[in-house]
Every structure is written in structure tokens, then in C-alpha cells.
Design an enzyme around this catalytic site. Structure first.
Site, PDB file in Angstrom:
ATOM      1  N   GLU A  15      50.846  35.495  36.335  1.00 39.16           N
ATOM      2  CA  GLU A  15      50.090  36.383  35.439  1.00 39.16           C
ATOM      3  C   GLU A  15      49.952  35.750  34.055  1.00 39.16           C
ATOM      4  O   GLU A  15      48.913  35.866  33.414  1.00 39.16           O
ATOM      5  CB  GLU A  15      50.752  37.763  35.335  1.00 39.16           C
ATOM      6  CG  GLU A  15      50.765  38.540  36.636  1.00 39.16           C
ATOM      7  CD  GLU A  15      49.393  38.596  37.310  1.00 39.16           C
ATOM      8  OE1 GLU A  15      48.416  38.994  36.657  1.00 39.16           O
ATOM      9  OE2 GLU A  15      49.305  38.230  38.500  1.00 39.16           O
ATOM     10  N   TRP A  26      47.095  33.676  34.187  1.00 39.96           N
ATOM     11  CA  TRP A  26      45.811  34.372  33.954  1.00 39.96           C
ATOM     12  C   TRP A  26      45.528  34.475  32.452  1.00 39.96           C
ATOM     13  O   TRP A  26      44.383  34.438  32.015  1.00 39.96           O
ATOM     14  CB  TRP A  26      45.835  35.781  34.579  1.00 39.96           C
ATOM     15  CG  TRP A  26      45.424  35.783  36.029  1.00 39.96           C
ATOM     16  CD1 TRP A  26      46.243  35.826  37.110  1.00 39.96           C
ATOM     17  CD2 TRP A  26      44.069  35.744  36.544  1.00 39.96           C
ATOM     18  NE1 TRP A  26      45.491  35.820  38.268  1.00 39.96           N
ATOM     19  CE2 TRP A  26      44.164  35.774  37.941  1.00 39.96           C
ATOM     20  CE3 TRP A  26      42.805  35.695  35.950  1.00 39.96           C
ATOM     21  CZ2 TRP A  26      43.031  35.745  38.776  1.00 39.96           C
ATOM     22  CZ3 TRP A  26      41.684  35.664  36.772  1.00 39.96           C
ATOM     23  CH2 TRP A  26      41.801  35.690  38.160  1.00 39.96           C
ATOM     24  N   TRP A  45      22.530  48.079  33.467  1.00 39.78           N
ATOM     25  CA  TRP A  45      23.652  48.780  32.834  1.00 39.78           C
ATOM     26  C   TRP A  45      23.116  49.899  31.949  1.00 39.78           C
ATOM     27  O   TRP A  45      22.044  49.790  31.369  1.00 39.78           O
ATOM     28  CB  TRP A  45      24.456  47.842  31.918  1.00 39.78           C
ATOM     29  CG  TRP A  45      25.008  46.610  32.548  1.00 39.78           C
ATOM     30  CD1 TRP A  45      24.615  45.325  32.288  1.00 39.78           C
ATOM     31  CD2 TRP A  45      26.062  46.512  33.508  1.00 39.78           C
ATOM     32  NE1 TRP A  45      25.375  44.445  33.032  1.00 39.78           N
ATOM     33  CE2 TRP A  45      26.271  45.145  33.795  1.00 39.78           C
ATOM     34  CE3 TRP A  45      26.855  47.450  34.163  1.00 39.78           C
ATOM     35  CZ2 TRP A  45      27.210  44.687  34.684  1.00 39.78           C
ATOM     36  CZ3 TRP A  45      27.808  46.995  35.064  1.00 39.78           C
ATOM     37  CH2 TRP A  45      27.987  45.633  35.314  1.00 39.78           C
ATOM     38  N   ASN A  88      48.194  47.744  34.532  1.00 36.43           N
ATOM     39  CA  ASN A  88      47.112  46.853  34.972  1.00 36.43           C
ATOM     40  C   ASN A  88      46.350  47.390  36.180  1.00 36.43           C
ATOM     41  O   ASN A  88      45.125  47.351  36.220  1.00 36.43           O
ATOM     42  CB  ASN A  88      47.672  45.462  35.283  1.00 36.43           C
ATOM     43  CG  ASN A  88      46.574  44.518  35.747  1.00 36.43           C
ATOM     44  OD1 ASN A  88      45.622  44.264  35.014  1.00 36.43           O
ATOM     45  ND2 ASN A  88      46.675  44.033  36.975  1.00 36.43           N
ATOM     46  N   TRP A 110      29.814  47.156  30.906  1.00 38.52           N
ATOM     47  CA  TRP A 110      31.216  46.753  30.763  1.00 38.52           C
ATOM     48  C   TRP A 110      31.584  46.562  29.290  1.00 38.52           C
ATOM     49  O   TRP A 110      32.747  46.734  28.910  1.00 38.52           O
ATOM     50  CB  TRP A 110      31.501  45.472  31.572  1.00 38.52           C
ATOM     51  CG  TRP A 110      30.621  44.313  31.235  1.00 38.52           C
ATOM     52  CD1 TRP A 110      29.426  44.003  31.802  1.00 38.52           C
ATOM     53  CD2 TRP A 110      30.836  43.313  30.227  1.00 38.52           C
ATOM     54  NE1 TRP A 110      28.886  42.887  31.223  1.00 38.52           N
ATOM     55  CE2 TRP A 110      29.735  42.433  30.254  1.00 38.52           C
ATOM     56  CE3 TRP A 110      31.862  43.063  29.313  1.00 38.52           C
ATOM     57  CZ2 TRP A 110      29.614  41.340  29.404  1.00 38.52           C
ATOM     58  CZ3 TRP A 110      31.744  41.963  28.459  1.00 38.52           C
ATOM     59  CH2 TRP A 110      30.630  41.124  28.514  1.00 38.52           C
ATOM     60  N   TRP A 137      37.273  42.620  31.855  1.00 40.70           N
ATOM     61  CA  TRP A 137      36.125  43.520  32.072  1.00 40.70           C
ATOM     62  C   TRP A 137      35.039  42.815  32.869  1.00 40.70           C
ATOM     63  O   TRP A 137      34.436  43.398  33.762  1.00 40.70           O
ATOM     64  CB  TRP A 137      35.586  44.058  30.738  1.00 40.70           C
ATOM     65  CG  TRP A 137      36.333  45.283  30.318  1.00 40.70           C
ATOM     66  CD1 TRP A 137      37.405  45.343  29.485  1.00 40.70           C
ATOM     67  CD2 TRP A 137      36.108  46.633  30.776  1.00 40.70           C
ATOM     68  NE1 TRP A 137      37.858  46.643  29.381  1.00 40.70           N
ATOM     69  CE2 TRP A 137      37.075  47.456  30.155  1.00 40.70           C
ATOM     70  CE3 TRP A 137      35.190  47.226  31.631  1.00 40.70           C
ATOM     71  CZ2 TRP A 137      37.154  48.843  30.373  1.00 40.70           C
ATOM     72  CZ3 TRP A 137      35.257  48.608  31.851  1.00 40.70           C
ATOM     73  CH2 TRP A 137      36.221  49.391  31.231  1.00 40.70           C
TER      74      TRP A 137
HETATM   75  C1  LIG Z   1      39.710  46.089  32.293  1.00 46.49           C
HETATM   76  C2  LIG Z   1      40.940  45.349  31.848  1.00 46.49           C
HETATM   77  C3  LIG Z   1      41.151  45.090  30.499  1.00 46.49           C
HETATM   78  C4  LIG Z   1      42.276  44.376  30.077  1.00 46.49           C
HETATM   79  N1  LIG Z   1      42.461  44.148  28.732  1.00 46.49           N
HETATM   80  C5  LIG Z   1      43.547  43.437  28.329  1.00 46.49           C
HETATM   81  C6  LIG Z   1      43.755  43.171  26.935  1.00 46.49           C
HETATM   82  O1  LIG Z   1      42.967  43.558  26.070  1.00 46.49           O
HETATM   83  N2  LIG Z   1      44.890  42.491  26.595  1.00 46.49           N
HETATM   84  C7  LIG Z   1      45.774  42.021  27.519  1.00 46.49           C
HETATM   85  O2  LIG Z   1      46.776  41.397  27.149  1.00 46.49           O
HETATM   86  N3  LIG Z   1      45.563  42.217  28.833  1.00 46.49           N
HETATM   87  C8  LIG Z   1      44.492  42.912  29.268  1.00 46.49           C
HETATM   88  N4  LIG Z   1      44.315  43.134  30.611  1.00 46.49           N
HETATM   89  C9  LIG Z   1      45.202  42.455  31.568  1.00 46.49           C
HETATM   90  C10 LIG Z   1      46.453  43.242  32.004  1.00 46.49           C
HETATM   91  O3  LIG Z   1      46.104  44.556  32.356  1.00 46.49           O
HETATM   92  C11 LIG Z   1      47.539  43.293  30.932  1.00 46.49           C
HETATM   93  O4  LIG Z   1      47.777  42.006  30.422  1.00 46.49           O
HETATM   94  C12 LIG Z   1      48.850  43.822  31.512  1.00 46.49           C
HETATM   95  O5  LIG Z   1      48.667  45.105  32.063  1.00 46.49           O
HETATM   96  C13 LIG Z   1      49.892  43.865  30.416  1.00 46.49           C
HETATM   97  O6  LIG Z   1      51.076  44.434  30.867  1.00 46.49           O
HETATM   98  P1  LIG Z   1      52.394  43.551  31.015  1.00 46.49           P
HETATM   99  O7  LIG Z   1      52.641  42.811  29.763  1.00 46.49           O
HETATM  100  O8  LIG Z   1      53.462  44.448  31.500  1.00 46.49           O
HETATM  101  O9  LIG Z   1      51.946  42.538  32.146  1.00 46.49           O
HETATM  102  P2  LIG Z   1      52.812  41.630  33.141  1.00 46.49           P
HETATM  103  O10 LIG Z   1      52.415  42.010  34.502  1.00 46.49           O
HETATM  104  O11 LIG Z   1      54.231  41.653  32.809  1.00 46.49           O
HETATM  105  O12 LIG Z   1      52.190  40.174  32.884  1.00 46.49           O
HETATM  106  C14 LIG Z   1      52.739  39.270  31.922  1.00 46.49           C
HETATM  107  C15 LIG Z   1      51.667  38.824  30.961  1.00 46.49           C
HETATM  108  O13 LIG Z   1      50.645  38.118  31.656  1.00 46.49           O
HETATM  109  C16 LIG Z   1      49.384  38.370  31.046  1.00 46.49           C
HETATM  110  N5  LIG Z   1      48.508  39.014  32.017  1.00 46.49           N
HETATM  111  C17 LIG Z   1      48.853  39.879  32.995  1.00 46.49           C
HETATM  112  N6  LIG Z   1      47.763  40.226  33.720  1.00 46.49           N
HETATM  113  C18 LIG Z   1      46.718  39.578  33.165  1.00 46.49           C
HETATM  114  C19 LIG Z   1      45.322  39.523  33.463  1.00 46.49           C
HETATM  115  N7  LIG Z   1      44.787  40.186  34.485  1.00 46.49           N
HETATM  116  N8  LIG Z   1      44.534  38.752  32.690  1.00 46.49           N
HETATM  117  C20 LIG Z   1      45.049  38.042  31.665  1.00 46.49           C
HETATM  118  N9  LIG Z   1      46.362  38.054  31.346  1.00 46.49           N
HETATM  119  C21 LIG Z   1      47.176  38.806  32.085  1.00 46.49           C
HETATM  120  C22 LIG Z   1      49.640  39.284  29.869  1.00 46.49           C
HETATM  121  O14 LIG Z   1      49.758  38.504  28.703  1.00 46.49           O
HETATM  122  C23 LIG Z   1      50.957  39.943  30.241  1.00 46.49           C
HETATM  123  O15 LIG Z   1      51.684  40.392  29.142  1.00 46.49           O
HETATM  124  C24 LIG Z   1      43.192  43.881  31.047  1.00 46.49           C
HETATM  125  C25 LIG Z   1      42.979  44.160  32.399  1.00 46.49           C
HETATM  126  C26 LIG Z   1      41.872  44.888  32.797  1.00 46.49           C
HETATM  127  C27 LIG Z   1      41.660  45.153  34.258  1.00 46.49           C
END
Ligand SMILES: Cc1cc2nc3c(=O)[nH]c(=O)nc-3n(C[C@H](O)[C@H](O)[C@H](O)COP(=O)(O)OP(=O)(O)OC[C@H]3O[C@@H](n4cnc5c(N)ncnc54)[C@H](O)[C@@H]3O)c2cc1C
Length: 479
Positions: free
Chosen positions: A278, A281, A309, A345, A363, A386
């Protein structure tokens, strides 16, 4: 000996801060500086909930610096002008900073570099906010990766083992400090102001808590991460995202500590590697933003420019924003977002899919709403995610794959724990109907004390019809 200005933007921490450490090691006086430059960020100036976060984080950073006999010099306005003024006021001879990757951050750092160099002032940019710099990884044909899996395969090899730097043991101070604005003059109160209270109940911004949360995550959560990361009703993810946005914690520190934890506890290794993916990502999204700076504004797949859209104000979209769509998993997510500044997420994906596919809204409108309400609002992650959900991004989910909010709810929130927390009016419903109150027999609703349309909304759309409408809209992007 002339001093060094260290611009702290993007790395609001002492640990593993290459720019700060290099300045401290030089033996010259060091001035840690934070400049709030809302103008250069334009549309993407710090959003509503994030303002609260940033303010708390700056307060904490200033306290940490003061504990070491230093301080944070705070100013707001045009960065180049302020750096120029600070160089004069403090007779500083150098500017150090960690690299920023957003279009406005890059432009700013390039301009600063040119201006300083032209004036004979040393200006250095350090790498401290990604696992890999965007220039370090390209496809065999020398192009940026647009698909995550091959990117990640190569990235893991290139990253290997990382050795983050410890915080400096001493930050040499200048003989005289330049004037610093008070943090409460920065205008960083959240908008709306009442947000501060509920969000502060859930979050403690700043480096200290970020490092504690990393320890807690690796000790208590990481081993079960691979399964729990999709379950919104449990504390199954790191929740480090808001700390990563402005670098209160170093991603390189997270990487190194996670690998050490996996070595020490092989049973946790699977979960930890799923977690590191993650973080991959995050790097991938930032690399996309770096190579495709138009990503926050335009679809990366050009054929989606033809997609019909919708934009503007509307009752249905308001019901999405307020968590009153009549689909419990979406409503729980949107309310979690409003009440805590964060959304799980899995639910972000379901709620976003509903907006762009069932409601056919742009979006960008969703991304704007998230930008304003998320404490982890991050330009790269938000716009890449998005676009991923909308099907128009790099390596995106196919547009025709439309999340069914009822099935998703039943799969990932089986007993409705998440719904019961954020949609308490449905709490007394049995598991069989918690994700579809609109299908519950009248006596079940009565027993749970619910009148649909009064205590909880009837669904704002007919999903069968909206699905067909979405697929017809998709056909417009073809040919
Ligand atoms: C529509 C949408 C909008 C989002 N907007 C944001 C946003 O503005 N900022 C943001 O940080 N994340 C965003 N995310 C990605 C993701 O939802 C969050 O990073 C995650 O939920 C953060 O929780 P966590 O720190 O517990 O994640 P964990 O699952 O613990 O992951 C660890 C770290 O990995 C990164 N990460 C995890 N998933 C993703 C992902 N899909 N894409 C990129 N990086 C990721 C984050 O930095 C996160 O803190 C978005 C996802 C969606 C579907």
C-alpha cells in the site's frame, strides 16, 4: 559563519529529515522555517479539515524544536519573497529543503533554486519523502510506469533496504532569530470551525504520535493486516495517512521499521508485506502526479473526455455528502468522513463508485469534497484514487465494474458493526437487513423502531436503472 534556512514544508519532522540533518551537520546556525503559501497552491490550497491538522502539527513541531533550543520561524505569503526577506534579515547564506512533487511544489522549488543560484545563495534539495524518486524508476522503454504491478515488482528491488537518518542531536541556533508570526495568525482554523472538536477527539497530529502509532500498528495490528484491511468496522489499518501528507513521519522510516518487524516476527511478515504494498501505491500515485501533472484536473485516459459527467448542485449529491443516500454502507462512510475527517479505504471506493457511476457525477466533484473533508487529503493519492474508481486513470478499475453497495456491505461489514457505529438509527436492525433496510418487512422495521423516509431515507436512486444509465454513458467514450 552564515546560517542555513531549512524549509520544513513537506517534512514536518525531526526524524529522517535529510535537509535538516545536512544543515545541522554543517555546523552552521540553522533556521527551521515554515511558510504557508496558499496562493501558489491555487485550487489545491489546504482544505477545510486539513487546516486543523496542519495547525496542530505546526504547534507540535515548534514545541519539539523549542525543546532542543531551536524554534520554527513562521511566515505566510509568497515563498520566494519571504525567503528573500529571511535571507536578508538573518544574513543566511543557504537554503535547504526536501523535494516536493505536486505541480505547485515543484514550480516553487524550481523558482527558488533559480533565484537563489542567480543571487549566489547555495540552494539544495534533498530526497526524503518517497521510497523511490520519480527519476529512479522507468519502464524498459524509458517511460514512466502507468500500471502498478510491474512498477511494484521493479520498485521493491530498487528500494531494497533503507537506512533512515536519526533526528539531529543538536540544532545550532543563530545569534539572533528573525521575527516569526504567531501560529494563530495563519488563518488555519478549520472550516467549518466546529469541525475541530469531533476531529480532535479522534486524532492527535504530530511526529510524536505518528511514531507511536507506527509502533502500535507493527506490534498489534500488522500481523492481521492482510485480512483486516478491508473490514471497516475494525481498527485494522495503520491510520498513518494524515501523518504522511506533510511528512510528520518518514515513509523511509516506516519501510525500515516494518521490514525489521517482519524479520523479528515471521508470523507478521505476510501482513507487513501487504502493508508495504500500500505504501507502494502511495509512491506510484506520487510518481503519476510527477509525470502527469494534469492528473488532478483531467482524465488520464483521453477517451473519458467524452464521458457525460454531470456537475453542479443537486439534492442527490447533497444526500451523498451528508450520508443520507438510503444505502447504509455509503451513509456510514460519508458520516465517518464528516465526523472524523477520515474514511476507511474500502468504503472510500464504494462511496466514490456510487457518486461517479450510480449518480454519474464528475469524479472531480468527489475529489473536491474529499479534499475539503479529509484530514489525509493528498493531491497525488486523492486524484489518482478518484481516477482509479472512475475508470479514467492509469491502471484504473474497469468502468463497467460498478460496486454494489449492499453486496459490498454484506461482504466486508458482515454483522453491520460499522453501520451500527455511524448510522445509529439502524442499530436495532438484524444483520440480514442492516445493509438493505429498504427490503426489510414492515414488522422488522417496526421492531427496530424505523420508519423509512422518516428515521432513515429511502434509497435516492433505483440502482438497476442507474447501472444501465452508467453503462450507456460508458458507450459514449468508445469509438
Ligand atoms: C476515492 C479515494 C480517495 C482517496 N483519497 C486519499 C487521499 O486524499 N489521501 C490519502 O492518503 N489516501 C487517499 N486514498 C487512499 C486510501 O484510502 C488511504 O490512503 C487509506 O485509507 C489511509 O488509511 P491508512 O493510513 O490506515 O492506510 P493503510 O492501509 O495503513 O496504508 C498505509 C499507507 O499506504 C498509503 N495508501 C494506502 N492505500 C492507498 C491507495 N489506494 N493509494 C495511495 N496510497 C495508499 C497511504 O499513505 C496509507 O497511509 C483514497 C482512496 C480512494 C478510493
Amino acid at each position: 559563519m552564515s546560517s542555513i534556512l531549512v524549509l520544513m514544508a513537506g517534512a514536518l519532522r525531526l526524524d529522517d529529515n535529510p535537509a535538516l540533518l545536512a544543515a545541522c551537520k554543517s555546523g552552521r546556525p540553522v533556521l527551521p522555517v515554515f511558510i504557508l503559501d496558499q496562493e501558489i497552491a491555487g485550487t489545491w490550497a489546504v482544505g477545510g479539515a486539513r487546516r486543523w491538522w496542519l495547525l496542530q502539527s505546526l504547534i507540535e513541531l515548534d514545541e519539539r524544536l523549542k525543546a532542543m533550543g531551536s524554534m520554527l520561524v513562521i511566515r505566510s505569503g509568497n515563498t520566494c519573497d519571504i525567503v528573500g526577506a529571511l535571507l536578508r534579515e538573518s544574513a543566511a547564506g543557504a537554503v535547504y529543503m526536501n523535494r516536493l512533487y505536486s505541480p505547485s511544489g515543484r514550480k516553487l522549488q524550481e523558482t527558488l533554486h533559480e533565484t537563489c543560484t542567480a543571487a549566489g545563495v547555495e540552494c539544495r534539495r534533498f530526497s526524503g519523502n518517497l521510497l523511490l524518486e520519480p527519476e529512479q524508476i522507468v519502464t524498459k522503454t524509458g517511460k514512466p510506469y502507468e500500471v502498478f504491478s510491474p512498477f511494484w515488482r521493479q520498485a521493491k528491488e530498487l528500494i531494497g533496504t533503507l537506512y533512515p537518518y536519526d533526528a539531529p542531536s543538536d540544532i545550532p541556533s543563530p545569534p539572533v532569530w528573525p521575527e516569526s508570526s504567531s501560529l494563530d495568525t495563519l488563518g488555519l482554523e478549520p472550516k467549518p470551525a466546529y469541525w475541530a472538536k469531533p476531529i480532535a477527539k479522534v486524532w492527535q497530529p504530530g511526529e510524536t504520535t505518528a511514531l507511536e502509532r507506527l509502533d502500535y500498528f507493527l506490534d498489534e495490528i500488522a500481523s492481521g493486516y492482510a485480512g483486516a484491511r478491508d473490514v471497516p468496522g475494525v481498527d485494522g489499518t495503520s491510520r498513518l495517512s494524515p501523518y504522511l501528507v506533510d511528512g510528520e513521519i518518514s515513509v523511509r522510516r516506516i519501510w525500515a521499521q516494518s521490514l525489521a518487524a517482519a524479520d523479528a516476527n515471521p508470523l507478521a511478515s505476510n501482513g507487513i508485506h501487504a502493508f508495504l504494498r500500500e505504501l507502494g501505491w502511495r509512491d506510484f500515485s506520487t510518481h503519476l502526479l510527477f509525470h502527469f501533472p494534469e492528473m488532478p484536473e483531467r482524465p488520464l485516459k483521453a477517451n473519458f473526455n467524452r464521458f457525460p459527467w454531470q456537475h453542479g448542485e443537486g439534492d442527490v449529491v447533497t444526500s451523498w455528502q451528508k450520508g443520507k443516500t438510503g444505502f447504509p454502507i455509503i451513509d456510514a462512510g460519508m458520516r465517518q468522513l464528516w465526523q472524523t475527517g477520515w474514511m476507511h479505504n474500502r468504503v472510500r471506493m464504494i462511496a466514490a463508485s456510487f457518486l461517479v457511476k450510480d449518480l454519474l457525477w464528475h469524479w472531480r466533484d468527489g475529489a473536491n469534497w474529499f479534499w475539503d473533508t479529509l484530514v489525509d487529503a493528498d493531491l497525488a493519492n486523492n486524484s489518482a484514487s478518484w481516477q482509479w474508481v472512475a475508470g479514467c486513470g492509469a491502471d484504473a478499475a474497469p468502468y463497467f465494474r460498478i460496486f454494489n453497495p449492499v453486496l459490498q456491505g454484506e461482504k466486508f461489514d458482515k454483522h453491520g458493526a460499522y453501520i451500527r457505529e455511524f448510522v445509529p438509527e439502524l442499530a436495532a436492525l438484524p444483520d440480514a437487513y442492516i445493509h438493505k433496510p429498504f427490503e426489510a418487512p414492515r414488522e422488522v422495521l417496526e421492531a427496530a423502531g424505523i420508519t423509512l423516509g422518516k428515521d432513515y431515507p429511502v434509497p435516492v436512486i433505483d440502482r438497476k436503472a442507474s447501472r444501465e444509465r452508467a453503462l450507456a454513458a460508458l458507450a459514449r467514450t468508445k469509438g
